[in-house]
Design a protein around this motif. Structure first.
Motif, mmCIF file in Angstrom:
data_model
loop_
_atom_site.group_PDB
_atom_site.id
_atom_site.type_symbol
_atom_site.label_atom_id
_atom_site.label_comp_id
_atom_site.label_asym_id
_atom_site.label_seq_id
_atom_site.Cartn_x
_atom_site.Cartn_y
_atom_site.Cartn_z
ATOM 1 N N TRP A 1 0.848 -1.497 0.068
ATOM 2 C CA TRP A 1 0.552 -0.015 0.207
ATOM 3 C C TRP A 1 1.125 0.756 0.022
ATOM 4 O O TRP A 1 0.414 1.919 0.069
ATOM 5 N N CYS A 2 2.442 1.015 -0.486
ATOM 6 C CA CYS A 2 2.937 2.244 0.155
ATOM 7 C C CYS A 2 3.852 2.341 -0.984
ATOM 8 O O CYS A 2 4.184 1.515 -1.693
ATOM 9 N N VAL A 3 3.974 3.309 -2.178
ATOM 10 C CA VAL A 3 4.570 3.506 -2.707
ATOM 11 C C VAL A 3 6.359 4.259 -1.902
ATOM 12 O O VAL A 3 5.768 5.203 -2.078
ATOM 13 N N LEU A 4 7.049 3.275 -2.985
ATOM 14 C CA LEU A 4 8.161 3.992 -2.039
ATOM 15 C C LEU A 4 9.289 5.322 -2.805
ATOM 16 O O LEU A 4 9.828 4.491 -3.741
ATOM 17 N N LYS A 5 9.202 6.526 -2.834
ATOM 18 C CA LYS A 5 9.815 7.119 -3.498
ATOM 19 C C LYS A 5 10.997 7.844 -3.344
ATOM 20 O O LYS A 5 12.145 7.903 -3.884
ATOM 21 N N GLY A 6 11.190 7.845 -1.605
ATOM 22 C CA GLY A 6 13.106 8.793 -1.543
ATOM 23 C C GLY A 6 12.928 7.318 -0.572
ATOM 24 O O GLY A 6 12.454 7.245 0.762
ATOM 25 N N VAL A 7 14.416 8.189 -0.009
ATOM 26 C CA VAL A 7 14.648 7.944 1.501
ATOM 27 C C VAL A 7 16.008 9.021 1.167
ATOM 28 O O VAL A 7 16.618 9.524 1.032
ATOM 29 N N TYR A 8 15.815 9.322 2.628
ATOM 30 C CA TYR A 8 16.581 10.189 2.890
ATOM 31 C C TYR A 8 17.038 10.663 4.468
ATOM 32 O O TYR A 8 16.619 9.554 5.739
ATOM 33 N N SER A 9 18.695 11.073 4.641
ATOM 34 C CA SER A 9 18.490 11.781 6.318
ATOM 35 C C SER A 9 18.667 13.129 6.424
ATOM 36 O O SER A 9 18.893 14.323 5.250
ATOM 37 N N HIS A 10 19.331 13.647 7.470
ATOM 38 C CA HIS A 10 19.159 15.150 7.553
ATOM 39 C C HIS A 10 20.988 14.942 8.382
ATOM 40 O O HIS A 10 21.164 14.590 9.307
ATOM 41 N N LEU A 11 21.488 16.513 7.818
ATOM 42 C CA LEU A 11 22.728 16.660 7.781
ATOM 43 C C LEU A 11 22.975 17.062 9.421
ATOM 44 O O LEU A 11 22.333 18.404 9.538
ATOM 45 N N ALA A 12 23.621 16.964 10.092
ATOM 46 C CA ALA A 12 23.653 17.791 10.877
ATOM 47 C C ALA A 12 24.616 19.516 11.782
ATOM 48 O O ALA A 12 24.209 20.408 12.713
ATOM 49 N N CYS A 13 26.130 19.058 11.280
ATOM 50 C CA CYS A 13 27.136 20.417 10.696
ATOM 51 C C CYS A 13 27.382 20.387 9.754
ATOM 52 O O CYS A 13 28.594 21.206 10.059
ATOM 53 N N ALA A 14 26.819 20.296 8.673
ATOM 54 C CA ALA A 14 27.098 20.968 7.376
ATOM 55 C C ALA A 14 27.410 22.013 6.847
ATOM 56 O O ALA A 14 28.309 22.383 6.261
ATOM 57 N N ASP A 15 26.785 23.078 8.105
ATOM 58 C CA ASP A 15 26.739 24.305 8.095
ATOM 59 C C ASP A 15 28.199 24.636 8.209
ATOM 60 O O ASP A 15 28.603 25.826 7.742
ATOM 61 N N ASP A 16 29.469 23.757 8.817
ATOM 62 C CA ASP A 16 30.190 24.068 8.878
ATOM 63 C C ASP A 16 31.283 23.134 8.116
ATOM 64 O O ASP A 16 31.289 22.274 8.233
ATOM 65 N N PRO A 17 31.971 23.892 7.551
ATOM 66 C CA PRO A 17 32.705 23.116 6.145
ATOM 67 C C PRO A 17 34.166 22.104 6.550
ATOM 68 O O PRO A 17 34.564 21.306 6.545
ATOM 69 N N ASP A 18 34.223 22.121 7.639
ATOM 70 C CA ASP A 18 35.170 21.632 8.806
ATOM 71 C C ASP A 18 34.845 20.873 9.371
ATOM 72 O O ASP A 18 35.725 20.587 9.994
ATOM 73 N N SER A 19 33.903 20.232 9.751
ATOM 74 C CA SER A 19 33.149 19.489 10.499
ATOM 75 C C SER A 19 33.495 17.714 9.630
ATOM 76 O O SER A 19 32.797 18.078 9.065
ATOM 77 N N PRO A 20 33.728 17.714 10.230
ATOM 78 C CA PRO A 20 33.924 15.807 10.200
ATOM 79 C C PRO A 20 33.468 14.884 10.630
ATOM 80 O O PRO A 20 32.809 14.018 9.811
ATOM 81 N N MET A 21 31.787 15.915 10.618
ATOM 82 C CA MET A 21 30.811 14.816 10.783
ATOM 83 C C MET A 21 29.954 14.023 9.556
ATOM 84 O O MET A 21 29.473 13.119 9.936
ATOM 85 N N THR A 22 30.107 15.284 8.900
ATOM 86 C CA THR A 22 29.274 14.793 7.389
ATOM 87 C C THR A 22 29.886 13.835 6.751
ATOM 88 O O THR A 22 28.698 13.044 6.459
ATOM 89 N N ALA A 23 31.103 13.591 6.911
ATOM 90 C CA ALA A 23 31.168 12.867 6.514
ATOM 91 C C ALA A 23 31.285 11.581 6.705
ATOM 92 O O ALA A 23 30.828 10.021 6.291
ATOM 93 N N GLN A 24 30.723 10.962 8.491
ATOM 94 C CA GLN A 24 30.722 9.899 8.904
ATOM 95 C C GLN A 24 29.340 10.361 8.534
ATOM 96 O O GLN A 24 28.255 8.699 8.873
ATOM 97 N N GLN A 25 28.005 11.067 8.371
ATOM 98 C CA GLN A 25 26.804 10.532 8.786
ATOM 99 C C GLN A 25 26.455 10.269 6.291
ATOM 100 O O GLN A 25 25.758 9.349 6.633
ATOM 101 N N LEU A 26 27.483 10.355 6.395
ATOM 102 C CA LEU A 26 27.145 10.456 4.581
ATOM 103 C C LEU A 26 27.443 8.874 4.009
ATOM 104 O O LEU A 26 26.851 8.103 3.386
ATOM 105 N N GLU A 27 28.686 8.326 5.180
ATOM 106 C CA GLU A 27 29.315 7.013 4.780
ATOM 107 C C GLU A 27 27.631 6.034 6.036
ATOM 108 O O GLU A 27 27.404 5.699 5.022
ATOM 109 N N ARG A 28 27.177 6.063 6.987
ATOM 110 C CA ARG A 28 26.392 5.690 7.335
ATOM 111 C C ARG A 28 24.990 5.542 6.250
ATOM 112 O O ARG A 28 24.557 4.598 6.589
#
Length: 374
Positions: A157-184
Motif C-alpha cells: 500500500w506504499c509507493v517508496l519514492k525516497g529515502v533520506y537523512s539530515h545533516l547535523a553539521c554541514a553548515d561548518d565546512p570543517d566538521s568531520p561529522m558530515t563525512a560520517q553521516q554520508l558513510e552511514r
C-alpha cells in the motif's frame, strides 16, 4: 476603502527575481533536482506566494514541515510533489493521502499506520523513509535500518519514492561529522541492493551540504535558508552566488529631541550623554523584530546607519539619529539596502545573539508582505 493593513508603514518586501537567481545558482552548482524547502512560512517570506513562484520557476519538488502546510499549498493550487518532513502523527495519515502529500515514514510502526490508512482509503501512499545518521531526532538508526527497509520495499500500500537523512553539521565546512553521516547513509541505502529492491530517490544535502559537500548531492538536494539568499551559519562559505530576497522596511512616525540624561523606553536602560534627536519606528517584538536588538540593532535612514536605543517595545522602537535629519514618513530599513548601505539578516543575528533562521522565521503575519519582480 483601502484595507488598513495595506497602509501600514511597516512591510516585508520579497524580491522574486532574487529568489529565481538563487534557485538558478543552486541548480548550476549541484546538477541534480532541487526540493525547495518552504516550511515555516517559507522562512518568513510567505508560504503560498513563494511556492507559486518556485513552481513557475520549475523547481522539482517542495518540502514542508507539517501536514497543515502541505494542505494549504494544495488548497491554493500548488500541484508540485510536496514532501512533509515532520514526524507523522498517526491519526493524520489519511489526510496526507487524501491531499496527495508525500509522507515521511520514520519507523516500522509509522509504516504500519500509513499502510492501514492507505488500505482503508483504497489508495496508495507515497512515502520517503527517514534514516537517522546522527541527528537523534526522528528516523530509524542507520545501523539497524535493514528490517525497516525490507518492510517498506515489500509494502502493498506504499509507493517508496525516497529515502533520506539530515545533516547535523554541514553548515561548518570543517566538521568531520558530515563525512560520517554520508558513510552511514550510503551503508543503509546499500541494503536495497542487497535485497534486490529498486533504489529510491536518495536525498541528504541541506543548505550547508549544497555549499560545502558535493558528495552529499546524491539524487536530489534540499536547500532551505540558502534558497532565500542567507548563509546558514557564520562559518559557512559563500560557494554559491545568492542574494537576500527579503527586506524589512518601515517609516519614521515620530521625531523628538531627548535631553541629556533622559532615559528612553522601558526599564530606563539607555539615556543620551548629550541632547540628541530620537525617532520612533512602528514595529517591535510583537511583529518579530527581536527584543534582543535593544540598544544593539542598527537601521538605515536616508542611507545612514543609526543605532536602536532603549528596549525594543512590542509595537515600536526608538532610534538615535544624533544630529542627523529625518522627517515623519521617511523610510527606515531594518533589513535590506538603502542608498548603497545595507543591514543583513546575518548582522542582525550576530547583534541579537540569535541565528539567521530565528530572525527570518520570527517575522510574523502581522507584517504585510509585498512581492516585487522586474
Amino acid at each position: 476603502m483601502q484595507d488598513p493593513i495595506d497602509q501600514r508603514p511597516s512591510r516585508i518586501v520579497v524580491d522574486l527575481d532574487r529568489l529565481s537567481h538563487n534557485l538558478r545558482g543552486i541548480r548550476e552548482r549541484v546538477g541534480v533536482p532541487v526540493m525547495g524547502i518552504v516550511k515555516a512560512n517559507a522562512y518568513g517570506h510567505g508560504l503560498v506566494a513563494v511556492a507559486r513562484h518556485l513552481q513557475a520557476q520549475g523547481v522539482d519538488q517542495l518540502g514542508v514541515a507539517f501536514l497543515e502546510e502541505g494542505m494549504k499549498l494544495r488548497q491554493h493550487g500548488i500541484a508540485l510533489p510536496i514532501l512533509v518532513m515532520g514526524g507523522i502523527f498517526g491519526p493524520q495519515a489519511a489526510q496526507f493521502i487524501e491531499h496527495d502529500l508525500e509522507i515521511t515514514v520514520s519507523s516500522l510502526a509509522k509504516l504500519r499506520q500509513v499502510e492501514a490508512a492507505a488500505e482503508a482509503l483504497g489508495r496508495k501512499a507515497v512515502i520517503h523513509l527517514k534514516i537517522d545518521t546522527g541527528m537523534e531526532r526522528i528516523g530509524v538508526h542507520s545501523y539497524s535500518a535493514g528490517p525497516f527497509i525490507e518492510a517498506a520495499a515489500a509494502s502493498r500500500w506504499c509507493v517508496l519514492k525516497g529515502v533520506y537523512s539530515h545533516l547535523a553539521c554541514a553548515d561548518d565546512p570543517d566538521s568531520p561529522m558530515t563525512a560520517q553521516q554520508l558513510e552511514r547513509f550510503l551503508d543503509a541505502c546499500a541494503h536495497f541492493e542487497r535485497i534486490g529492491a529498486p533504489m529510491p530517490l536518495r536525498h541528504l544535502a541541506n543548505s550547508g551540504g549544497v555549499l560545502h559537500f558535493p558528495d552529499t548531492y546524491l539524487d536530489m538536494v534540499r536547500p532551505g535558508i540558502l534558497l532565500y539568499g542567507v548563509l546558514p551559519d557564520p562559518a559557512s562559505r559563500a560557494t554559491v552566488d545568492t542574494r537576500a530576497a527579503l527586506s524589512l522596511r518601515s517609516q519614521v512616525i515620530y521625531f523628538k529631541v531627548v535631553r541629556a540624561g533622559n532615559p528612553v523606553s522601558y526599564g530606563a536602560t539607555w539615556a543620551p550623554q548629550r541632547d540628541t534627536r530620537v525617532v520612533t519606528v512602528p514595529i517591535g517584538y510583537g511583529d518579530g523584530y527581536p527584543r534582543g536588538l535593544s540598544s544593539r540593532g542598527r537601521v538605515l535612514i536616508r542611507g545612514q546607519a543609526y543605532p536602536v536605543v532603549g528596549r525594543v517595545c512590542m509595537d515600536q522602537f526608538m532610534v538615535d539619529i544624533g544630529s542627523g535629519s529625518a522627517w515623519n514618513e521617511d523610510e527606515v530599513v531594518l533589513i535590506g539596502e538603502q542608498d548603497g548601505a545595507a543591514v543583513s539578516v546575518e548582522s542582525l543575528a550576530r547583534a541579537a545573539g540569535m541565528s539567521a533562521y530565528e530572525i527570518l522565521v520570527g517575522l510574523n503575519e502581522r507584517i504585510p508582505r509585498q512581492y516585487v519582480a522586474a
